[in-house]
Scaffold this motif. Structure first.
Motif, short mmCIF file in Angstrom:
data_model
loop_
_atom_site.label_atom_id
_atom_site.label_comp_id
_atom_site.label_asym_id
_atom_site.label_seq_id
_atom_site.Cartn_x
_atom_site.Cartn_y
_atom_site.Cartn_z
N THR A 78 6.91 9.34 2.63
CA THR A 78 5.99 8.42 1.99
C THR A 78 6.73 7.12 1.70
OG1 THR A 78 6.54 9.04 -0.28
CG2 THR A 78 4.89 10.37 0.83
N SER A 79 5.99 6.04 1.56
CA SER A 79 6.61 4.75 1.26
C SER A 79 7.28 4.75 -0.10
CB SER A 79 5.56 3.63 1.34
OG SER A 79 5.07 3.50 2.65
N ALA A 80 6.87 5.67 -0.98
CA ALA A 80 7.44 5.72 -2.32
C ALA A 80 8.82 6.37 -2.35
CB ALA A 80 6.50 6.46 -3.25
N LEU A 81 9.21 7.06 -1.28
CA LEU A 81 10.48 7.78 -1.26
C LEU A 81 11.60 6.83 -0.84
CD1 LEU A 81 11.18 10.71 -1.91
CD2 LEU A 81 11.22 11.18 0.54
N ASP A 82 12.56 6.65 -1.71
CA ASP A 82 13.66 5.71 -1.49
C ASP A 82 14.59 6.21 -0.38
OD1 ASP A 82 16.47 4.49 -2.15
OD2 ASP A 82 15.02 3.29 -3.28
N ARG A 83 15.11 5.28 0.41
CA ARG A 83 16.00 5.66 1.51
C ARG A 83 17.35 6.18 1.02
NH1 ARG A 83 13.74 3.74 6.28
NH2 ARG A 83 15.64 3.70 7.52
N GLU A 193 3.33 -6.16 -4.81
CA GLU A 193 4.67 -5.59 -4.87
C GLU A 193 5.29 -5.50 -3.48
OE1 GLU A 193 2.03 -2.15 -3.86
OE2 GLU A 193 1.90 -3.86 -5.24
N HIS A 194 4.44 -5.55 -2.45
CA HIS A 194 4.94 -5.50 -1.07
C HIS A 194 4.87 -6.85 -0.37
CE1 HIS A 194 5.76 -3.93 2.96
NE2 HIS A 194 4.78 -4.72 3.36
N PHE A 195 3.74 -7.56 -0.52
CA PHE A 195 3.54 -8.80 0.21
C PHE A 195 4.10 -9.99 -0.56
CE2 PHE A 195 0.20 -5.94 1.73
CZ PHE A 195 0.41 -6.03 3.10
N GLN A 196 4.68 -10.91 0.18
CA GLN A 196 5.30 -12.07 -0.44
C GLN A 196 4.26 -12.95 -1.13
OE1 GLN A 196 7.62 -14.42 2.28
NE2 GLN A 196 8.25 -15.91 0.73
N HIS A 363 -2.91 1.27 -12.94
CA HIS A 363 -2.09 1.79 -11.85
C HIS A 363 -1.12 0.71 -11.40
CE1 HIS A 363 -1.25 3.07 -7.65
NE2 HIS A 363 -1.35 4.28 -8.15
N ARG A 364 0.15 0.90 -11.65
CA ARG A 364 1.26 0.02 -11.30
C ARG A 364 1.39 -1.15 -12.30
NH1 ARG A 364 3.78 0.75 -6.42
NH2 ARG A 364 2.71 2.02 -4.86
N TYR A 365 2.65 -1.42 -12.64
CA TYR A 365 2.95 -2.57 -13.50
C TYR A 365 2.65 -3.88 -12.78
CZ TYR A 365 5.48 0.94 -16.24
OH TYR A 365 5.82 2.04 -16.97
N THR A 366 2.94 -3.93 -11.47
CA THR A 366 2.73 -5.17 -10.72
C THR A 366 1.26 -5.56 -10.71
OG1 THR A 366 2.73 -3.83 -8.70
CG2 THR A 366 4.77 -4.99 -9.24
N ARG A 367 0.38 -4.59 -10.48
CA ARG A 367 -1.05 -4.89 -10.44
C ARG A 367 -1.56 -5.30 -11.83
NH1 ARG A 367 -2.70 -0.51 -8.33
NH2 ARG A 367 -2.95 -1.21 -6.18
N VAL A 390 0.45 2.73 -18.58
CA VAL A 390 0.41 2.45 -17.14
C VAL A 390 0.98 3.62 -16.34
CG1 VAL A 390 1.29 0.95 -15.32
CG2 VAL A 390 0.57 -0.03 -17.50
N TYR A 391 0.27 3.98 -15.27
CA TYR A 391 0.83 4.93 -14.30
C TYR A 391 1.75 4.14 -13.38
CZ TYR A 391 1.13 8.39 -10.57
OH TYR A 391 1.60 9.29 -9.64
N ALA A 392 3.05 4.46 -13.40
CA ALA A 392 4.04 3.61 -12.76
C ALA A 392 4.01 3.64 -11.24
CB ALA A 392 5.44 4.00 -13.25
N ALA A 393 3.65 4.79 -10.63
CA ALA A 393 3.68 4.93 -9.17
C ALA A 393 5.03 4.49 -8.60
CB ALA A 393 2.54 4.13 -8.53
N SER A 394 6.11 4.97 -9.22
CA SER A 394 7.50 4.75 -8.80
C SER A 394 8.04 3.37 -9.16
CB SER A 394 7.69 4.99 -7.29
OG SER A 394 7.20 3.91 -6.51
N GLU A 395 7.23 2.52 -9.80
CA GLU A 395 7.71 1.20 -10.20
C GLU A 395 8.47 1.26 -11.53
OE1 GLU A 395 4.47 -1.90 -8.26
OE2 GLU A 395 4.40 -1.49 -10.42
N ARG A 396 9.35 0.30 -11.71
CA ARG A 396 10.02 0.13 -13.00
C ARG A 396 9.15 -0.73 -13.91
NH1 ARG A 396 15.30 1.73 -12.90
NH2 ARG A 396 16.25 2.05 -10.84
N PRO A 397 9.26 -0.53 -15.24
CA PRO A 397 8.48 -1.38 -16.15
C PRO A 397 8.73 -2.86 -15.89
CG PRO A 397 9.45 0.46 -17.34
CD PRO A 397 10.02 0.50 -15.95
N LEU A 398 7.68 -3.65 -16.03
CA LEU A 398 7.72 -5.07 -15.69
C LEU A 398 7.17 -5.88 -16.86
CD1 LEU A 398 8.14 -7.19 -13.36
CD2 LEU A 398 5.75 -6.76 -12.75
N GLU A 399 7.90 -6.89 -17.28
CA GLU A 399 7.43 -7.73 -18.36
C GLU A 399 6.09 -8.37 -17.99
OE1 GLU A 399 8.88 -11.60 -21.03
OE2 GLU A 399 10.22 -10.73 -19.52
N GLY A 400 5.13 -8.22 -18.87
CA GLY A 400 3.79 -8.73 -18.62
C GLY A 400 2.87 -7.73 -17.95
N GLY A 401 3.41 -6.56 -17.56
CA GLY A 401 2.60 -5.58 -16.84
C GLY A 401 2.38 -4.29 -17.60
#
Length: 449
Positions: A78-83, A193-196, A363-367, A390-401
């Motif tokens: 899955t894309s959530a699994l770190d290399r 979180e993915h797109f620039q 769902h997600r701090y970024t969103r 917030v449900y993190a979905a593998s994200e780290r906490p984000l200021e403002g999110g």
């Protein structure tokens, strides 16, 4: 090349890490039906998807371990699994190809006559409607979708006909698809979180459209989706409510449990269709499925004769009535974007409850950070909104999110109407205790996110 790696019609041993998610489980099922030996692992405890996979011939180990790679030809993650995860790192060190789910599904779709259903909102439902429509017309479709209905028969199916898939843009793998047909429901701001930036998001969709071989079904009502489709070589069939749509729904009558509409196709009236689900947005989802069938070569009379029966159920957690007790109704909905929440709230209000109480887990701090100010308006019409962490979905906490930031958006919303009507819960358990004490007969509790 629009697909990654070698062809997937040869056979070997595929191991899938994180296999108990809906998308991964469906792909595992498809690969077994193509003759691959498939094994999997997941950190989640025993669940229904794990049991379904094992009944389908896919053994699932608990947790991740490099030992799972013995005799494996390819690792799918899955894309959530770190290399850096030991199982992934070990595969890379041994020279075992490591592929994301979207890369493999893109290859499968591109190597046969496939239908890629994409878009920010509605793609799961539209994909289910599309597969069911082909079934109702007597075809033998295959499918791989992140949700399922009872009549469809599961997350994936190995039919020999058109392969209908939900093509996800969240990790950029949508750009790898070369399908026969593409359905584009809409394009909205998401997955930053993915797109620039927004341009990169649109470019991902445009790439998939430009690689489509036979035809495109695009929602004419969505200006951004329509602009992305302009200039693409494949034939484009626009669908929607607007007068510019070749395939158009008009005279819509929406009820609590169904919605009916008249169909115009290239200016010709084709009668009325009644869907067994409610919501104006589901008319668009059904039109997307119908457009795919028309592009595939089916006669309009057959398509619209079968459409009502094909669209009688929504996938799980798409306005799913999960319980009713003491005159209180509980509905679960996966909606986590303001546009989706607005549609879910509208469907709830169509049922005319005494009160609408919404429970929302972002769902997600970024969103939450990106779209925070848009959430209060999405809940317009709700009598009360309870916000969960917030449900993190593998994200780290984000200021403002954080959910506290979202709460502040409600309190600061124009008009001040949310004062006293929006509340913060520290946990699901605390929220449930509050609901047990406050809900009463006639209420509808919408559990979203």
């Amino acid at each position: 090349m629009c697909v990654v790696g070698e062809r997937w019609d040869s056979c070997g041993h595929v191991h899938m890490a994180g296999v108990c998610g809906a998308g991964m489980a469906g792909l595992a099922f498809l690969l077994t039906r193509q003759g691959w030996r498939v094994s999997g692992c997941d950190a989640v405890p025993d669940n229904a998807l794990r049991r379904w996979l094992e009944r389908s011939g896919v053994p699932v180990a608990h947790g991740h371990d490099p030992a799972h790679l013995e005799g494996v030809d390819r690792l799918v993650v899955t894309s959530a699994l770190d290399r850096a995860e030991p199982e992934v790192a070990a595969a890379l060190a041994r020279g075992v190809p490591v592929l994301r789910r979207g890369e493999v599904l893109a290859a499968l779709v591109s190597q046969r006559r496939g239908v890629a259903v994409c878009g920010t909102h509605g793609k799961t439902t539209t994909a289910c409607f599309t597969a069911r429509l082909f079934q109702e017309m007597g075809d033998d479709p295959g499918w791989c979708i992140g949700g399922a209905t009872r009549r469809l028969g599961g997350l994936a199916g190995g039919g020999a006909g058109l392969l209908v898939v939900e093509a996800d843009e969240s990790d950029g793998t949508l750009a790898l698809y070369c399908p026969a047909l593409t359905v584009l429901t809409n394009i909205d701001s998401d997955h930053m979180e993915h797109f620039q930036d927004e341009r990169a998001l649109s470019a991902c969709f445009r790439k998939a459209l430009s690689q489509t071989r036979e035809g495109l079904a695009v929602c004419r009502d969505d200006a951004r989706a329509w602009s992305v489709a302009e200039g693409v070589d494949a034939p484009v069939l626009g669908y929607g409510f607007s007068e510019g749509a070749e395939l158009r729904a008009c005279e819509v009558e929406a009820g609590a449990d169904s919605v009916a509409f008249s169909v115009l196709y290239r200016g010709i009236a084709l009668g009325r269709v009644k869907l067994g689900v409610s919501g104006r947005h589901n008319v668009l989802n059904a039109l997307g499925a119908a457009a795919a069938a028309l592009l595939a070569g089916h006669a309009p009379e057959r398509v619209f004769g079968a459409l009502g029966e094909a669209c009688r159920e929504l996938p799980g957690r798409r306005f799913e009535c999960i319980a009713s007790a003491g005159g209180i109704s509980f509905v679960a909905d996966y909606a986590h974007h303001p546009a989706e929440l607005k549609a879910a709230v509208a469907m709830a209000l169509d049922r005319k409850p005494a009160r609408l109480v919404a429970v929302f887990q972002p769902h997600r701090y970024t969103r939450t950070k990106l779209l925070g100010a848009a959430f209060p308006a999405a809940f317009a019409g709700a009598d009360e909104v309870l916000l969960l962490p917030v449900y993190a979905a593998s994200e780290r906490p984000l200021e403002g999110g954080d959910v506290c930031d979202l709460y502040r958006h409600f309190v600061a919303a124009p008009g001040g109407g949310w004062h006293g009507r929006v509340k913060l819960a520290r946990s699901v358990a605390e929220c449930w205790q509050y609901l047990r004490q406050s809900l009463r007969a006639g209420d509808l509790a919408l559990i979203a996110g």
